[in-house]
Design a protein around this motif. Structure first.
Motif, short mmCIF file in Angstrom:
data_model
loop_
_atom_site.label_atom_id
_atom_site.label_comp_id
_atom_site.label_asym_id
_atom_site.label_seq_id
_atom_site.Cartn_x
_atom_site.Cartn_y
_atom_site.Cartn_z
N PRO D 204 -12.13 -16.36 22.91
CA PRO D 204 -13.52 -16.46 23.39
C PRO D 204 -13.75 -15.75 24.73
O PRO D 204 -14.77 -15.11 24.92
N LEU D 205 -12.77 -15.86 25.63
CA LEU D 205 -12.94 -15.21 26.92
C LEU D 205 -12.94 -13.70 26.78
O LEU D 205 -13.56 -12.99 27.56
N MET D 206 -12.21 -13.20 25.79
CA MET D 206 -12.10 -11.77 25.60
C MET D 206 -13.21 -11.21 24.71
O MET D 206 -13.27 -10.00 24.50
N ALA D 207 -14.07 -12.07 24.20
CA ALA D 207 -15.09 -11.60 23.26
C ALA D 207 -15.96 -10.48 23.82
O ALA D 207 -16.16 -9.47 23.14
N PRO D 208 -16.47 -10.60 25.04
CA PRO D 208 -17.34 -9.51 25.53
C PRO D 208 -16.59 -8.16 25.62
O PRO D 208 -17.11 -7.14 25.22
N VAL D 209 -15.37 -8.21 26.16
CA VAL D 209 -14.59 -6.97 26.26
C VAL D 209 -14.29 -6.44 24.86
O VAL D 209 -14.37 -5.24 24.60
N SER D 210 -13.98 -7.34 23.94
CA SER D 210 -13.67 -6.92 22.58
C SER D 210 -14.84 -6.18 21.95
O SER D 210 -14.67 -5.10 21.37
N VAL D 211 -16.01 -6.76 22.08
CA VAL D 211 -17.19 -6.13 21.48
C VAL D 211 -17.41 -4.75 22.10
O VAL D 211 -17.61 -3.76 21.38
N ALA D 212 -17.32 -4.68 23.42
CA ALA D 212 -17.52 -3.39 24.08
C ALA D 212 -16.49 -2.38 23.57
O ALA D 212 -16.83 -1.25 23.21
N ALA D 213 -15.24 -2.78 23.53
CA ALA D 213 -14.18 -1.86 23.13
C ALA D 213 -14.37 -1.39 21.70
O ALA D 213 -14.24 -0.19 21.40
N VAL D 214 -14.69 -2.31 20.81
CA VAL D 214 -14.85 -1.94 19.40
C VAL D 214 -16.03 -0.98 19.24
O VAL D 214 -15.94 0.03 18.54
N ILE D 215 -17.12 -1.26 19.94
CA ILE D 215 -18.29 -0.39 19.80
C ILE D 215 -18.00 1.01 20.35
O ILE D 215 -18.31 2.02 19.72
N ILE D 216 -17.36 1.05 21.51
CA ILE D 216 -17.03 2.37 22.07
C ILE D 216 -16.15 3.16 21.09
O ILE D 216 -16.39 4.33 20.81
N ARG D 217 -15.18 2.47 20.53
CA ARG D 217 -14.28 3.16 19.61
C ARG D 217 -15.02 3.59 18.34
O ARG D 217 -14.77 4.67 17.80
N LEU D 218 -15.94 2.75 17.86
CA LEU D 218 -16.69 3.14 16.66
C LEU D 218 -17.53 4.38 16.94
O LEU D 218 -17.62 5.29 16.10
N ILE D 219 -18.13 4.42 18.13
CA ILE D 219 -18.94 5.60 18.49
C ILE D 219 -18.06 6.85 18.45
O ILE D 219 -18.41 7.86 17.84
N GLU D 220 -16.90 6.74 19.11
CA GLU D 220 -16.04 7.93 19.17
C GLU D 220 -15.52 8.28 17.78
O GLU D 220 -15.43 9.45 17.42
N ALA D 221 -15.17 7.25 17.02
CA ALA D 221 -14.60 7.51 15.69
C ALA D 221 -15.62 8.14 14.75
O ALA D 221 -15.26 8.88 13.84
#
Lengths: 359, 281, 362, 292
Positions: D204-221
């Motif tokens: 739960p504490l990592m959820a915001p970072v996780s969402v940001a990281a996944v979205i950034i990676r999806l954009i690049e991918a």
């Protein structure tokens, strides 16, 4: 709840350092079961180190920690059966208030009905029973602190509740009511509480007994009244009470102590070998008088601080500065030189910064 | 999991992943010392034991016979990366500062929308941009020039700079700005004298991301520069012909990625100090 | 050099931060603005500094409009509650920062920085970074920076609120001498603590919910609070305010005959009033109105006993530190000669007299 | 604040205008060209209305590239997230050689994708590459990594995972390192085991970072094309083609400028819509709204 004994515990963060540099000098203390204790002192006084030793976060360089006589010095936090409330409210973000309170019990595999009963009991005491279904993260900081406290209270076998400056991030207006709530709860559940704070007034308002610390040493342990009435050192006299205790150096003539040539009648007798003796007296006990008499001394007014209901007179007595706290309605002496009375029973002897114990 | 078994499991997983990560580098390294015979004989790994190492590959990339010269592409890449990063950082921090400190409202467009506009440029596939860029640069006479490539690269890096710096500036208390203004600084001086000196960690993180994405860009360089200006990735890919001079390719590849691999060491140091956490949120 | 605010108003999201605030700030005087958290004190300071735009109203200095002068030309220094300093500069650099902006010579800067660091007791700390200092020292740096410039307007926003009690006590004493020596500077100082406001202020402004409720010398505001709200703000603990009646020479509270009517209230007609009585003027006695102890707190050298009489809460202040158990039944003695009477709307009707021996020594 | 209105644009405009100038022309150009029949034989800006769009609707190669991209991006980003998070957790706290592992695990993201793809091409080489050699040692049959469609996709995904897991690792490790330690102490005090601590505290504490990281990676991918170009050239056939690569073939190699313009815009709009929806879904799923 348990009785906690600190037996010759000392700690240094740098191994091999000299004892006078230790963060916590060896000390021996007992915290009785079911009472609330406050550890108070300025930053770096060792109170947090002591708390961390109790919680198991720090393993002391020497000595033993006993919980109800059992040596727990080597045990990790998890095995000590304590509860802790931190400076910053710690709650489980993804859970509701109910789930937060139930969590420690679920980890202990209690059955559902028993958890339910206990959670409701504690929630009611904390005034959280109407918000059990809400996500805990939506609550205000002070209510979150209550949840932290509640997670400790639901476990009825908890050895001690440690509180580490729990009011730090609370809105000033709510500090007062949370402090009051904590006091009420601890009176009701009677856990052993160790409450760390740098605020002497918070310590005295919350705890039954206060331990004043400084430079890794325990300066004095006692009820707030004891600390106020008979500080064991000049430091405690300064640290507790506002304004601080006055200290005036005395002269010794024959069997008597004198101040500016006049005799100070005292309720104590100390050996003649004692070096310089100071008298300690609280500003509250210094009285402005008009008639000369025993223990009255000439005072010279240097300044007045208006605090509202009281005024603090800054005066010189026998060339030494001191303060007297007088009720507003007494006004301010019209003349610059007047008399003050130092009551015999309230004047205490100090030497080298410590209260000289009377035999 | 049993406490005893946990460390075994942990180090096994770490080791396996480390092998996977390091594998391509090991292969490139060992291959760069091979010659045609060693390559044709099938996969071998250990020099001296399985094959006789030679330095042909490494000689070839520094202008040896049948090879290329990587020095000029290296310089081109460096110039483009540094220039584009610098421009992006300057423009990016200025814009980020404005977006962090002042309220904009143009119709329904607010600050968050402008930030989103910047960041959303990362979504633009290079292939969509490259044809118009081609004609744009051709019209401006900047095709196949460093200047042209720098301009295009700024479009890639500016969003990154804005993204990192907005977050970073948001973490600096506004009271510092106010205090600087009370102390007699106009807005620009406030930024330059009070905020920028406190923004080094943010700027470094932004610079690192700019360097990585600038240096590693291939597509724009590939389509917008040809003979005059070749960047390092272009030069390496050009070697990847049907009959691979694997040793030369490997040496060139290692040479091309080396500068930024060194960056990783420094990034880790930054990470351990906790400086990255503020910038990554 | 007078600074005048006229009719300043600011509403944000339906909440009044400033409501028709009109006040004059005189040179060479220290004005303390007292009010609870969110009373609008900080907003007022920020508006004076030019950091906060207001919805309406005007601000003039010696009659000249100040509203259109940008912050950086306002000749104003400010000290924040949160010890704000430039993190990248040393203590010396921090204090010298505004002086460098003024284009002073090196020698002059050196001289002024040394002088003002000496004033706040930080000589020898020149090379340290703010992060290497304690909270109290950081706030001293901020004060030194504000003093070094010698600005015409000096604003301090609860500068002691984030410090420990002992340090607060000490700095409060130091501030008294420090600010009494500032020549023609207009000093405005906000606080939530009555003792601080009383002790430091030449003039006290009481603020509540964005309005200024009363302005006057500390003594007057303290002794003659215009309304129940002022009475409650200017006293710590807040003055006990309770509804009651005057009937046949007796003051009744919640149905109890609490005390007789003393001389200063004798002229008042019978009827309903709100009474005010300071915590110091209620005492625990062997006879009196009965109440139950709900909470005990200790502040400074005093014990505050909170007790409920029926549903009316009372605070009793006892000198010294005492153990009183929660839940105990106690008898409260209300001092009749100390009662304030307010009408039902809360405006002051009668005050007890302070037969002052003298006000000398100030 | 009075006096600042004039200045705020001074800060914002240089960057904003630069980006607008760089971006706006290509965008307008692409929109216009997508309604023209510009191709290699008649390179001119005529107007053929929606003919390109109509043709695109029946271009199954384009649509299968889109579908392939969604699966490739979704699949690789998921693997990157799981592996990246796992590795970050392993080297987060007490582990020997922590700094060495951290540096090593970061290195791939610093390298040039096309250059590393060239190295990977050697590794996947059917007869001379080390991968098949190692498989042989293990007694497994050789795989035609780059010339059979199934294995070629696996190869492409492997390269993507290798290249970009470090990016996830970086963001997640930075996130982990910034977590306060009190929640973990509280969990230990409450008696939570490793598993509960992860799901109730760390995740739960990592959820915001996780969402940001996944979205950034999806954009690049979503822009995947360089590695495809080097590794498989979209082959065998068109079995590893991504929209980025297919557009490159149509627009640049075959110079069907008008047609590729129409596809570019469609691709762009589809990606923006998809990513916005995904971002909103992730945010809601993890209840990020209302977090302090």
């Amino acid at each position: 709840m348990a009785q906690l004994d600190i037996v010759d515990v000392g700690h240094s963060y740098t191994p091999g350092a000299e004892e006078k540099q230790w963060a916590l000098k060896p000390l021996r203390l007992t915290f009785e079961a079911g009472k609330t204790y406050a550890l108070v002192g300025p930053s770096g006084c060792g109170k947090t180190t002591l708390l961390n030793i109790l919680s198991g976060l720090v393993k002391p360089s020497q000595g033993q920690v006993l919980f109800d006589g059992v040596d727990v010095t080597a045990l990790p936090t998890k095995a000590r059966n304590i509860a802790q409330v931190f400076q910053f409210p710690v709650i489980y973000h993804s859970m509701t208030v109910y789930e937060n309170l139930a969590f420690p019990l679920q980890c202990r595999r209690w059955d559902k009905a028993r958890i339910d009963a206990k959670v409701h009991q504690v929630a009611e005491a904390l005034d959280l029973d109407d918000r059990l279904g809400q996500p805990a993260r939506r609550l205000t900081a002070d209510d979150k602190q209550l949840i932290s406290l509640g997670r400790g209270l639901v476990r009825d076998d908890v050895a001690a509740v440690l509180m580490d400056e729990p009011l730090t991030v609370i809105d000033p207006q709510l500090k007062h009511s949370l402090r009051r709530k904590i006091r009420e709860i601890t009176e009701q559940f009677q856990p052993t509480v160790i409450y760390v704070t740098h605020d002497q007034y918070e310590a005295m308002s919350v705890a039954q007994e206060v331990l004043v610390m400084r430079d890794g040493q325990a300066m004095q342990q006692g009820t707030p009244e004891q600390l106020f009435e008979a500080p064991s050192s000049a430091y405690v006299g300064y640290f507790i009470g506002s304004p601080a205790m006055n200290f005036l150096t005395l002269d010794r003539a024959h069997q008597e102590f004198t101040l500016g040539g006049r005799t100070l009648a005292v309720a104590w007798d100390i050996p003649g070998s004692t070096s310089e003796v100071q008298v300690g007296i609280r500003p509250e006990y210094v009285k402005v008088v008009t008639e000369p008499g025993p223990n009255t001394f000439a005072a010279r007014l240097r300044g007045v601080q208006d605090h509202g209901p009281q005024r603090v007179l800054e005066i010189d007595v026998a060339g030494q500065p001191m303060k007297a706290k007088v009720p507003r309605e007494d006004g301010v002496p019209a003349i610059e030189e007047f008399l003050v009375h130092l009551p015999r029973a309230k004047a205490l002897p100090y030497s080298d910064g410590y209260l000289v114990l009377q035999s | 999991m049993r406490p005893r078994l946990y460390p075994v499991f942990k180090y096994t997983v770490i080791a396996l992943w480390a092998c996977f990560v390091a594998g391509p580098f090991f292969w490139a390294m060992t291959t760069s010392f091979k010659d045609a015979n060693a390559v044709q004989g099938g996969a071998t790994y250990l020099p001296w034991i399985q094959y006789q190492p030679t330095a042909t590959g490494w000689r070839n990339i520094f202008g040896g016979a049948g090879g290329i010269d990587v020095i000029q592409p290296f310089l081109n890449s460096a110039i483009v990366t540094i220039a584009a990063s610098a421009i992006s950082l300057v423009l990016g921090s200025l814009a980020a500062y404005a977006l962090s400190r002042y309220r904009f409202k143009i119709g329904f467009i607010k600050n968050s929308d402008i930030v989103f506009f910047f960041v959303s440029q990362r979504i633009m596939p290079p292939v969509v941009l490259v044809i118009p860029f081609f004609y744009l640069l051709q019209w401006a006479g900047l095709l196949d020039t460093i200047a042209g490539l720098v301009i295009v690269t700024v479009a890639l890096l500016l969003p990154i700079a804005v993204w990192v710096m907005v977050d970073f500036f948001n973490g600096i208390p506004r009271e510092i700005d106010e205090m600087a203004m009370l102390d007699g600084c106009g807005p620009l001086q406030t930024f330059v004298r009070a905020i920028l000196p406190n923004s080094l960690p943010g700027l470094t993180v932004a610079a690192m991301f700019c360097a990585v994405f600038g240096w590693n860009d291939f597509f724009f360089a590939f389509r917008l520069t040809f003979t005059e200006v070749q960047t390092l990735p272009q030069a390496v890919v050009a070697l990847n012909s049907s009959i691979p001079p694997w040793w030369t390719l490997s040496a060139a590849a290692l040479f091309g990625v080396a500068p930024l691999v060194l960056l990783a060491i420094w990034v880790e140091r930054y990470l351990s100090k906790g400086n990255l956490s503020g910038a990554v949120r | 050099m007078t600074l005048s605010a006229t009719d300043l108003s600011l509403t944000v999201d339906g909440v009044d931060h400033l409501k028709s605030v009109t006040a004059t700030f005189e040179p060479g005087r220290l004005h303390t603005v007292i009010g609870r958290t969110m009373a609008g004190k900080t907003t007022l300071l920020r508006a004076l500094a030019g950091l906060q735009e207001v919805d309406s109203g005007s601000l003039t200095r010696d009659g000249a409009d100040l509203m259109r002068t940008p912050v950086w030309r306002r000749d104003t220094a400010m000290v924040y509650q949160q010890f704000i300093n430039y993190p990248h500069l040393s203590v010396f650099g921090n204090v010298a920062f505004p002086l460098r902006r003024q284009g002073l010579s090196r020698d002059e800067i050196q001289r002024r920085v040394s002088k003002s660091l000496a004033l706040v007791g930080l000589t020898g700390f020149e090379r340290r970074k703010p992060s290497q200092l304690s909270g109290g020292q950081q706030q001293r740096v901020a004060v030194a920076r504000a003093l070094a410039r010698g600005t015409g307007i000096l604003l301090l926003d609860e500068p002691l609120a984030n410090l420990d009690y002992k340090l607060r006590e000490q700095l409060r004493d130091e501030f008294k001498t420090l600010f009494s020596d500032q020549g023609d500077t207009i000093v405005v100082y906000t606080t939530t603590e009555p003792a601080e406001a009383m002790m430091l202020g030449d003039v006290v402004l009481v603020m509540h919910e964005g309005r200024i409720l009363q302005v006057g010398p500390p003594q007057e505001v303290f002794e003659r609070p215009a309304t129940t709200t002022v009475a409650s703000i200017i006293n710590d603990p807040p003055m006990n305010i309770f509804p009651g009646r005057i009937e046949g020479g007796q003051v009744t509270v919640a149905g109890f005959q609490a005390t007789h009517v003393s001389a200063h209230l004798a002229q008042l007609p019978d009827g309903a009033y709100q009474f005010g009585l300071r915590a110091t003027d209620v005492s625990l006695a062997s006879a009196g109105v009965e109440g139950a102890v709900t909470f005990v707190e200790i502040s400074g050298s005093e014990t505050f006993v909170h007790a409920a009489v029926g549903k009316t809460p009372f605070v009793i202040q006892i000198e010294g530190i005492h153990d009183v158990a929660l839940g105990d039944l106690v008898k409260l003695r209300l001092r009749p000669e100390r009662l304030y009477a307010f009408d039902e709307k809360g405006s002051l009707v009668r005050t007890p007299s302070y037969d002052l021996v003298s006000v000398g020594g100030r | 604040m009075y006096g600042l209105r004039r200045h705020k644009s001074m800060f914002l405009l240089p960057g904003l205008l630069t980006l607008l100038l760089i971006i706006i022309f290509p965008l307008l150009f692409t929109i216009r060209v997508s309604f023209s029949g510009w191709n290699v034989s008649s390179p001119q800006m005529d107007f053929i209305a929606g003919a390109n769009y109509a043709a695109m609707l029946h271009d199954s190669r384009f649509w299968s590239a889109i579908m392939r991209l969604i699966l490739l991006a979704g699949g690789t980003v998921l693997i990157q997230y799981v592996v990246g998070f796992g590795m970050a957790l392993l080297v987060w706290r007490d582990v020997r050689g922590r700094r060495f592992w951290r540096v090593l695990f970061l290195v791939p993201m610093m390298t040039t994708p096309v250059v590393m793809a060239a190295i990977w091409q050697m590794i996947f080489h059917e007869s001379l590459g080390p991968l098949n050699d190692l498989l042989g040692m293990l007694g497994l049959t050789k795989v035609a990594w780059l010339t059979e469609s199934g294995p070629a996709l696996v190869a492409l995904m492997t390269v993507e995972v290798w290249q970009w897991t470090p990016f996830m690792f970086l963001l997640l490790l930075a996130g982990l390192l910034s977590l306060p330690k009190e929640p973990f102490m509280a969990a230990a005090i409450d008696g939570a085991d490793v598993w509960r601590t992860f799901w109730k505290v760390t995740f739960p504490l990592m959820a915001p970072v996780s969402v940001a990281a996944v979205i950034i990676r999806l954009i690049e991918a979503s822009k995947l094309s360089d590695s495809v170009y080097v590794l498989t050239s979209g082959g065998p056939g068109s079995s590893t083609e991504t929209p980025g690569y297919y557009l490159y073939i149509q627009g640049l190699r075959d110079q069907q400028t008008g047609y590729s313009g129409a596809m570019s815009l469609t691709y762009l709009v589809l990606m923006i819509v998809t990513l916005t929806v995904v971002a909103a879904m992730l945010t809601r799923a993890l209840k990020l709204k209302g977090h302090s």
